[in-house]
Enzyme design. Sequence first.
Site, mmCIF file in Angstrom:
data_model
loop_
_atom_site.group_PDB
_atom_site.id
_atom_site.type_symbol
_atom_site.label_atom_id
_atom_site.label_comp_id
_atom_site.label_asym_id
_atom_site.label_seq_id
_atom_site.Cartn_x
_atom_site.Cartn_y
_atom_site.Cartn_z
ATOM 1 N N SER A 66 24.305 -17.958 -8.126
ATOM 2 C CA SER A 66 23.988 -16.602 -8.570
ATOM 3 C C SER A 66 24.120 -15.644 -7.402
ATOM 4 O O SER A 66 23.447 -15.797 -6.384
ATOM 5 C CB SER A 66 22.560 -16.553 -9.123
ATOM 6 O OG SER A 66 22.061 -15.234 -9.016
ATOM 7 N N GLY A 121 15.312 -3.621 -18.195
ATOM 8 C CA GLY A 121 15.233 -3.119 -19.564
ATOM 9 C C GLY A 121 16.571 -2.997 -20.271
ATOM 10 O O GLY A 121 16.637 -2.477 -21.373
ATOM 11 N N SER A 124 19.268 -7.850 -19.153
ATOM 12 C CA SER A 124 20.040 -8.697 -18.244
ATOM 13 C C SER A 124 19.932 -10.153 -18.684
ATOM 14 O O SER A 124 20.876 -10.926 -18.502
ATOM 15 C CB SER A 124 19.538 -8.538 -16.811
ATOM 16 O OG SER A 124 18.152 -8.808 -16.744
ATOM 17 N N SER A 125 18.823 -10.541 -19.307
ATOM 18 C CA SER A 125 18.677 -11.951 -19.687
ATOM 19 C C SER A 125 19.621 -12.320 -20.834
ATOM 20 O O SER A 125 20.303 -13.335 -20.767
ATOM 21 C CB SER A 125 17.225 -12.288 -20.017
ATOM 22 O OG SER A 125 16.750 -11.459 -21.034
ATOM 23 N N GLU A 170 16.102 -18.344 -24.675
ATOM 24 C CA GLU A 170 15.168 -17.367 -24.084
ATOM 25 C C GLU A 170 13.726 -17.729 -24.436
ATOM 26 O O GLU A 170 12.827 -17.609 -23.610
ATOM 27 C CB GLU A 170 15.523 -15.953 -24.559
ATOM 28 C CG GLU A 170 14.527 -14.909 -24.109
ATOM 29 C CD GLU A 170 15.120 -13.813 -23.246
ATOM 30 O OE1 GLU A 170 16.347 -13.659 -23.205
ATOM 31 O OE2 GLU A 170 14.328 -13.108 -22.600
ATOM 32 N N ASP A 181 18.895 -8.417 -28.922
ATOM 33 C CA ASP A 181 19.675 -8.358 -27.688
ATOM 34 C C ASP A 181 20.891 -9.283 -27.738
ATOM 35 O O ASP A 181 22.019 -8.871 -27.471
ATOM 36 C CB ASP A 181 18.794 -8.728 -26.490
ATOM 37 C CG ASP A 181 17.552 -7.860 -26.392
ATOM 38 O OD1 ASP A 181 17.536 -6.797 -27.028
ATOM 39 O OD2 ASP A 181 16.612 -8.244 -25.692
HETATM 40 C C1 GLA Z 1 12.920 -7.081 -25.958
HETATM 41 C C2 GLA Z 1 13.289 -8.258 -26.856
HETATM 42 C C3 GLA Z 1 13.946 -7.779 -28.156
HETATM 43 C C4 GLA Z 1 13.132 -6.686 -28.823
HETATM 44 C C5 GLA Z 1 12.712 -5.616 -27.816
HETATM 45 C C6 GLA Z 1 11.767 -4.623 -28.420
HETATM 46 O O1 GLA Z 1 14.077 -6.457 -25.508
HETATM 47 O O2 GLA Z 1 14.156 -9.133 -26.188
HETATM 48 O O3 GLA Z 1 14.148 -8.871 -29.015
HETATM 49 O O4 GLA Z 1 12.017 -7.229 -29.475
HETATM 50 O O5 GLA Z 1 12.110 -6.156 -26.665
HETATM 51 O O6 GLA Z 1 12.381 -3.900 -29.421
#
Ligand code: GLA
Length: 399
Positions: A66, A121, A124-125, A170, A181
């Site tokens: 990484s 926010g 990235s994961s 995750e 996501d």
């Molecule tokens: C994180 C989670 C998503 C979603 C948001 C809130 O990003 O990974 O699945 O729940 O929070 O909307």
Amino acid sequence: MLDASGKSFRERFMADPAGFSVAPGRVNLIGEHTDYNDGFVLPMNVERRTVTAFRPRGDGRVQVYSDHADATAEFAVGSVPEGLPGWARYVAHVAEVLTEDGLPVGGLDAAIAGDVPVGGGLSSSASLECSVAAALLASAPGAGGRSLDELLADAGKRRADLALLCQRAEHRVGALCGIMDQYVVLHGTEGHALLLDCRSLEARPVPIDDAMDLAVVIANSRVHHDLAVAEYNNRRKECEAAVRFFAERIEGVAALRDVEPWQWERMAAEMDPLLARRAGHVVNEIDRTLVAMVALERGDAVMAGRCMNASHESLRTGYEVSCRELDLLVDIARSVPGVYGSRMTGGGFGGCTVTLCRRSAVDALREELVGRYRAETGLTADVLVTRAAGRAELCWPDA
Ligand code: GLA
């Protein structure tokens, strides 16, 4: 970015990578904390990405470097050894869930680089998980030169299946996230946000493109509060408790998605006040997401912005996942002429805000966000103006 991961790969492994797997980060325009309530979300991919440069190995092992951590980890595909650093646990759990599901994956040497801010926010994961998942599939015997869609079709799978597997990975790392996501990272299209029905996993592209005189501006607060994962998992439990309350009183309620705003209003007074606040956010946020989607489709940025503002208020006071820094960035943004709406985005407790504005407002907005945020917090907000980017793909330079 291909350059960064390719360079790291060559330095570590003394060879050229066979391929690259590229996955974007995402920003959510509206529909926060609705995905795990079977609701609607409206995210889009951003012009930041994670790139995995890889070369298959025949022995079923993964050796991965990484760039961000400047560290290497090694394990056999399917195993998750104790003591792996955080970033490598994502990689190992992705390999584990793909194997469990019977997908053909191969061992690989890999170097991961990217410009999605870690813990910032922009997911990235999920970006990391999806990038690694595609690289693992591309390292199976006979996979060389094939696209991600071809590899999935060969295995009888769709991108949505891969998103669900990455979500499962995750969960094993610790956050009980919803599907938003991973889904958007694997499905988003250029110039569009995606309205996703998190129950049916049906999605509809919503244009956010150059014809619209709109800019999406992301401001990274540069704070990340430690309670984020624990509080996130708590919120899920509170929503489950609220579902039990409604299910006893309304037929057919399986998730907060099934509760109408008027039903919530009628019953809120009978509920535990904290659960009533949490449910109130979710039930109304699902509605707001649909209103915002229709507004964007009609080119009504004013209405879309109003929905975003209302979403933030609800997240701040009802769902209680905002923080001082996010509230400040939102207040600053709303004071700039040409801004339609601004809100925190993602799980909360730090990370980013997202603002919708006229394109001509971008420079003033950036200046205000950086200047006033610094004056009040001493922190430098990172401002990113982004178009809606495409989805995760494989890239084979020699094919
Ligand atoms: C994180 C989670 C998503 C979603 C948001 C809130 O990003 O990974 O699945 O729940 O929070 O909307």
